[in-house]
Motif scaffolding. Sequence first.
Motif, PDB file in Angstrom:
ATOM      1  N   ASP A 187       0.839  -1.205   0.000  1.00 38.06           N
ATOM      2  CA  ASP A 187       0.000   0.000   0.000  1.00 38.06           C
ATOM      3  C   ASP A 187       0.875   1.255   0.000  1.00 38.06           C
ATOM      4  O   ASP A 187       0.595   2.227  -0.722  1.00 38.06           O
ATOM      5  N   ALA A 188       1.935   1.236   0.814  1.00 40.03           N
ATOM      6  CA  ALA A 188       2.814   2.407   0.898  1.00 40.03           C
ATOM      7  C   ALA A 188       3.554   2.638  -0.415  1.00 40.03           C
ATOM      8  O   ALA A 188       3.681   3.771  -0.886  1.00 40.03           O
ATOM      9  N   VAL A 189       4.026   1.545  -1.043  1.00 42.47           N
ATOM     10  CA  VAL A 189       4.767   1.673  -2.299  1.00 42.47           C
ATOM     11  C   VAL A 189       3.854   2.176  -3.411  1.00 42.47           C
ATOM     12  O   VAL A 189       4.214   3.074  -4.181  1.00 42.47           O
ATOM     13  N   GLN A 190       2.668   1.611  -3.494  1.00 44.49           N
ATOM     14  CA  GLN A 190       1.743   2.030  -4.552  1.00 44.49           C
ATOM     15  C   GLN A 190       1.318   3.482  -4.379  1.00 44.49           C
ATOM     16  O   GLN A 190       1.182   4.226  -5.352  1.00 44.49           O
ATOM     17  N   ALA A 191       1.148   3.901  -3.118  1.00 46.15           N
ATOM     18  CA  ALA A 191       0.801   5.298  -2.876  1.00 46.15           C
ATOM     19  C   ALA A 191       1.952   6.215  -3.298  1.00 46.15           C
ATOM     20  O   ALA A 191       1.728   7.319  -3.806  1.00 46.15           O
ATOM     21  N   ARG A 192       3.171   5.747  -3.094  1.00 45.07           N
ATOM     22  CA  ARG A 192       4.329   6.557  -3.462  1.00 45.07           C
ATOM     23  C   ARG A 192       4.524   6.609  -4.967  1.00 45.07           C
ATOM     24  O   ARG A 192       4.837   7.660  -5.545  1.00 45.07           O
ATOM     25  N   LEU A 193       4.327   5.463  -5.640  1.00 47.30           N
ATOM     26  CA  LEU A 193       4.510   5.415  -7.089  1.00 47.30           C
ATOM     27  C   LEU A 193       3.326   6.015  -7.831  1.00 47.30           C
ATOM     28  O   LEU A 193       3.468   6.472  -8.970  1.00 47.30           O
ATOM     29  N   GLY A 194       2.160   6.002  -7.194  1.00 43.57           N
ATOM     30  CA  GLY A 194       0.965   6.475  -7.875  1.00 43.57           C
ATOM     31  C   GLY A 194       0.666   5.606  -9.075  1.00 43.57           C
ATOM     32  O   GLY A 194       0.783   4.384  -9.028  1.00 43.57           O
ATOM     33  N   GLY A 195       0.319   6.227 -10.163  1.00 43.58           N
ATOM     34  CA  GLY A 195       0.044   5.465 -11.376  1.00 43.58           C
ATOM     35  C   GLY A 195       1.248   5.358 -12.291  1.00 43.58           C
ATOM     36  O   GLY A 195       1.104   5.087 -13.499  1.00 43.58           O
ATOM     37  N   GLU A 196       2.428   5.550 -11.753  1.00 48.07           N
ATOM     38  CA  GLU A 196       3.651   5.564 -12.541  1.00 48.07           C
ATOM     39  C   GLU A 196       3.851   4.223 -13.257  1.00 48.07           C
ATOM     40  O   GLU A 196       3.738   3.160 -12.666  1.00 48.07           O
ATOM     41  N   ARG A 197       4.173   4.307 -14.540  1.00 48.13           N
ATOM     42  CA  ARG A 197       4.385   3.094 -15.335  1.00 48.13           C
ATOM     43  C   ARG A 197       5.741   2.485 -15.026  1.00 48.13           C
ATOM     44  O   ARG A 197       6.738   3.189 -14.875  1.00 48.13           O
ATOM     45  N   TRP A 198       5.759   1.161 -14.923  1.00 44.92           N
ATOM     46  CA  TRP A 198       7.030   0.478 -14.691  1.00 44.92           C
ATOM     47  C   TRP A 198       7.889   0.545 -15.944  1.00 44.92           C
ATOM     48  O   TRP A 198       7.466   0.180 -17.035  1.00 44.92           O
ATOM     49  N   ARG A 199       9.110   1.004 -15.758  1.00 47.44           N
ATOM     50  CA  ARG A 199      10.073   1.025 -16.857  1.00 47.44           C
ATOM     51  C   ARG A 199      10.764  -0.334 -16.972  1.00 47.44           C
ATOM     52  O   ARG A 199      10.656  -1.193 -16.094  1.00 47.44           O
ATOM     53  N   THR A 200      11.512  -0.496 -18.050  1.00 52.82           N
ATOM     54  CA  THR A 200      12.169  -1.774 -18.302  1.00 52.82           C
ATOM     55  C   THR A 200      13.121  -2.161 -17.176  1.00 52.82           C
ATOM     56  O   THR A 200      13.265  -3.339 -16.849  1.00 52.82           O
ATOM     57  N   ASN A 201      13.762  -1.152 -16.581  1.00 55.95           N
ATOM     58  CA  ASN A 201      14.776  -1.439 -15.564  1.00 55.95           C
ATOM     59  C   ASN A 201      14.211  -1.448 -14.145  1.00 55.95           C
ATOM     60  O   ASN A 201      14.981  -1.368 -13.184  1.00 55.95           O
ATOM     61  N   PHE A 202      12.892  -1.540 -13.988  1.00 58.83           N
ATOM     62  CA  PHE A 202      12.298  -1.478 -12.648  1.00 58.83           C
ATOM     63  C   PHE A 202      12.937  -2.545 -11.750  1.00 58.83           C
ATOM     64  O   PHE A 202      12.974  -3.730 -12.085  1.00 58.83           O
ATOM     65  N   GLN A 203      13.425  -2.086 -10.598  1.00 60.44           N
ATOM     66  CA  GLN A 203      14.106  -3.007  -9.679  1.00 60.44           C
ATOM     67  C   GLN A 203      14.120  -2.422  -8.282  1.00 60.44           C
ATOM     68  O   GLN A 203      13.881  -1.220  -8.082  1.00 60.44           O
ATOM     69  N   ILE A 204      14.427  -3.265  -7.336  1.00 62.15           N
ATOM     70  CA  ILE A 204      14.595  -2.840  -5.944  1.00 62.15           C
ATOM     71  C   ILE A 204      15.997  -3.257  -5.522  1.00 62.15           C
ATOM     72  O   ILE A 204      16.350  -4.438  -5.582  1.00 62.15           O
ATOM     73  N   GLN A 205      16.803  -2.282  -5.127  1.00 67.47           N
ATOM     74  CA  GLN A 205      18.161  -2.544  -4.671  1.00 67.47           C
ATOM     75  C   GLN A 205      18.207  -2.397  -3.151  1.00 67.47           C
ATOM     76  O   GLN A 205      17.730  -1.390  -2.613  1.00 67.47           O
ATOM     77  N   VAL A 206      18.770  -3.390  -2.485  1.00 65.71           N
ATOM     78  CA  VAL A 206      18.766  -3.420  -1.021  1.00 65.71           C
ATOM     79  C   VAL A 206      20.170  -3.754  -0.523  1.00 65.71           C
ATOM     80  O   VAL A 206      20.800  -4.715  -1.010  1.00 65.71           O
ATOM     81  N   LEU A 207      20.676  -2.964   0.413  1.00 62.40           N
ATOM     82  CA  LEU A 207      21.972  -3.284   1.015  1.00 62.40           C
ATOM     83  C   LEU A 207      21.915  -4.656   1.668  1.00 62.40           C
ATOM     84  O   LEU A 207      20.906  -5.025   2.286  1.00 62.40           O
ATOM     85  N   SER A 208      22.987  -5.411   1.558  1.00 64.24           N
ATOM     86  CA  SER A 208      22.981  -6.817   1.966  1.00 64.24           C
ATOM     87  C   SER A 208      22.990  -7.012   3.477  1.00 64.24           C
ATOM     88  O   SER A 208      22.763  -8.122   3.943  1.00 64.24           O
ATOM     89  N   SER A 209      23.290  -5.980   4.232  1.00 64.35           N
ATOM     90  CA  SER A 209      23.346  -6.094   5.689  1.00 64.35           C
ATOM     91  C   SER A 209      22.249  -5.260   6.328  1.00 64.35           C
ATOM     92  O   SER A 209      21.922  -4.170   5.844  1.00 64.35           O
ATOM     93  N   LEU A 210      21.703  -5.791   7.404  1.00 65.94           N
ATOM     94  CA  LEU A 210      20.754  -5.024   8.201  1.00 65.94           C
ATOM     95  C   LEU A 210      21.493  -3.970   9.009  1.00 65.94           C
ATOM     96  O   LEU A 210      22.655  -4.143   9.390  1.00 65.94           O
ATOM     97  N   PHE A 211      20.792  -2.870   9.304  1.00 62.87           N
ATOM     98  CA  PHE A 211      21.335  -1.798  10.130  1.00 62.87           C
ATOM     99  C   PHE A 211      20.679  -1.906  11.507  1.00 62.87           C
ATOM    100  O   PHE A 211      19.468  -1.705  11.637  1.00 62.87           O
ATOM    101  N   PHE A 212      21.478  -2.223  12.524  1.00 64.66           N
ATOM    102  CA  PHE A 212      20.944  -2.415  13.874  1.00 64.66           C
ATOM    103  C   PHE A 212      21.246  -1.195  14.734  1.00 64.66           C
ATOM    104  O   PHE A 212      22.365  -0.675  14.731  1.00 64.66           O
ATOM    105  N   ARG A 213      20.233  -0.769  15.477  1.00 58.46           N
ATOM    106  CA  ARG A 213      20.419   0.302  16.451  1.00 58.46           C
ATOM    107  C   ARG A 213      19.353   0.149  17.525  1.00 58.46           C
ATOM    108  O   ARG A 213      18.157   0.081  17.231  1.00 58.46           O
ATOM    109  N   ASN A 214      19.802   0.081  18.780  1.00 64.76           N
ATOM    110  CA  ASN A 214      18.887  -0.084  19.906  1.00 64.76           C
ATOM    111  C   ASN A 214      17.968  -1.284  19.695  1.00 64.76           C
ATOM    112  O   ASN A 214      18.423  -2.391  19.516  1.00 64.76           O
ATOM    113  N   LYS A 215      16.650  -1.077  19.624  1.00 65.76           N
ATOM    114  CA  LYS A 215      15.712  -2.187  19.509  1.00 65.76           C
ATOM    115  C   LYS A 215      15.228  -2.410  18.082  1.00 65.76           C
ATOM    116  O   LYS A 215      14.268  -3.150  17.860  1.00 65.76           O
ATOM    117  N   GLY A 216      15.871  -1.772  17.111  1.00 63.50           N
ATOM    118  CA  GLY A 216      15.411  -1.877  15.735  1.00 63.50           C
ATOM    119  C   GLY A 216      16.444  -2.468  14.801  1.00 63.50           C
ATOM    120  O   GLY A 216      17.646  -2.416  15.041  1.00 63.50           O
TER     121      GLY A 216
END
Length: 383
Positions: A187-216
């Motif tokens: 829901d959050a992603v679709q609200a952010r993208l709106g009706g934006e058309r997916w381009r050929t290179n549509f992808q999600i890049q994520v750093l391979s390590s989690l970021f830990f701080r306190n309880k998160g």
Amino acid sequence: MFPHQLNDPRAHDIAQALLGGFNRHFRLFRETTARAKARFEAADWHGQQRAQAERIEFYDQRVGENVALLEARFDASRLPMEVWQQVKLHYIGLLTDHLQPELAETFFNSVCTRILHHSYFHNSFLFVRPAVSTEYIENDEPAATPTYRAYYPEPGKLADTFRRIVTNFQLQRPFANPARDAAHVMDAVQARLGGERWRTNFQIQVLSSLFFRNKGAYIVGKIVNGFREIPFALPILHDANGQLVVDAMLFGEDDLLMLFSFARAYFMVDMEVPSACVQFLRGLMPKKPRAELYNAIGLQKHGKNLFYRDLLYHLRHSSDKFRIAPGIKGMVMLVFDLPSFPFVFKLIKDFYPPQKDTTREQIQSKYLLVKQHDRVGRMADTL
């Protein structure tokens, strides 16, 4: 000028001893950082805070050990300066294929500034300027973990992709309701993208390590669609029953700037190539200085080095003068600034009014206390 011949056999041995000291430091740094995942899974919050505070002390401890070693083995402070010039050249050669050359250069500086006289604090003996590029460093070993992973969702399966992103971190504690979390993220992603058309290179890049701080624990990445890039972070928390939940979805540079603020405690993030991690983060937050990003991931000594380089560069191109900072004067600190530079500098005064019953050591300990504890957005970090 550097000597043309590297003919003192002590120089190479000293360079190797210096790099050995750094390698030991970074190995211990990574070991305590890597254990943040197990502490998060076990909800060991006191252990997490203790490790965050202790890790800050690691660097100075290793520098002290290396200084003692060099003095004992080589009588380092009595060596001719020509030998130290040779040491630096040998050290540069040892860093050719190193995965953390910028941090190793800073470690070299830290050790040598404790040994050499201040009159030798220039680029012939220290790394005032970096000597080894950090561009495009990656571990080329087949089993090495890449800095980030790219996911290419199929149309209609974006929620499945986000579920795969989360589960790929293999947290050893169950999620309370992964389907619900994935739906909320969608829901959050679709609200952010709106009706934006997916381009050929549509992808999600994520750093391979989690970021830990306190309880998160935070997943940090970006959505790429054509030439548009949307930074995001997914905070993972424990709920009241001890199960995991994706607590929110942060979008955009402003949200990430708050998350990586210098008024927050340092993250614990396990990384083999810090420069590649910082380069990725800089793409998400281009207004954030590299010095602050190194600070944010717990490499504050290199952050200080970068800050000092930025200051020297600024001073060469500015014509304004340092001044006493505007505002109410403090009783124990003299605060001054440079109008064209967005930082303040503080000096501990030699004398304090009678109502301030304190010492220089007590003042320094208060600043260290702030550095070692979570600043929860209320206290700025110091260098």
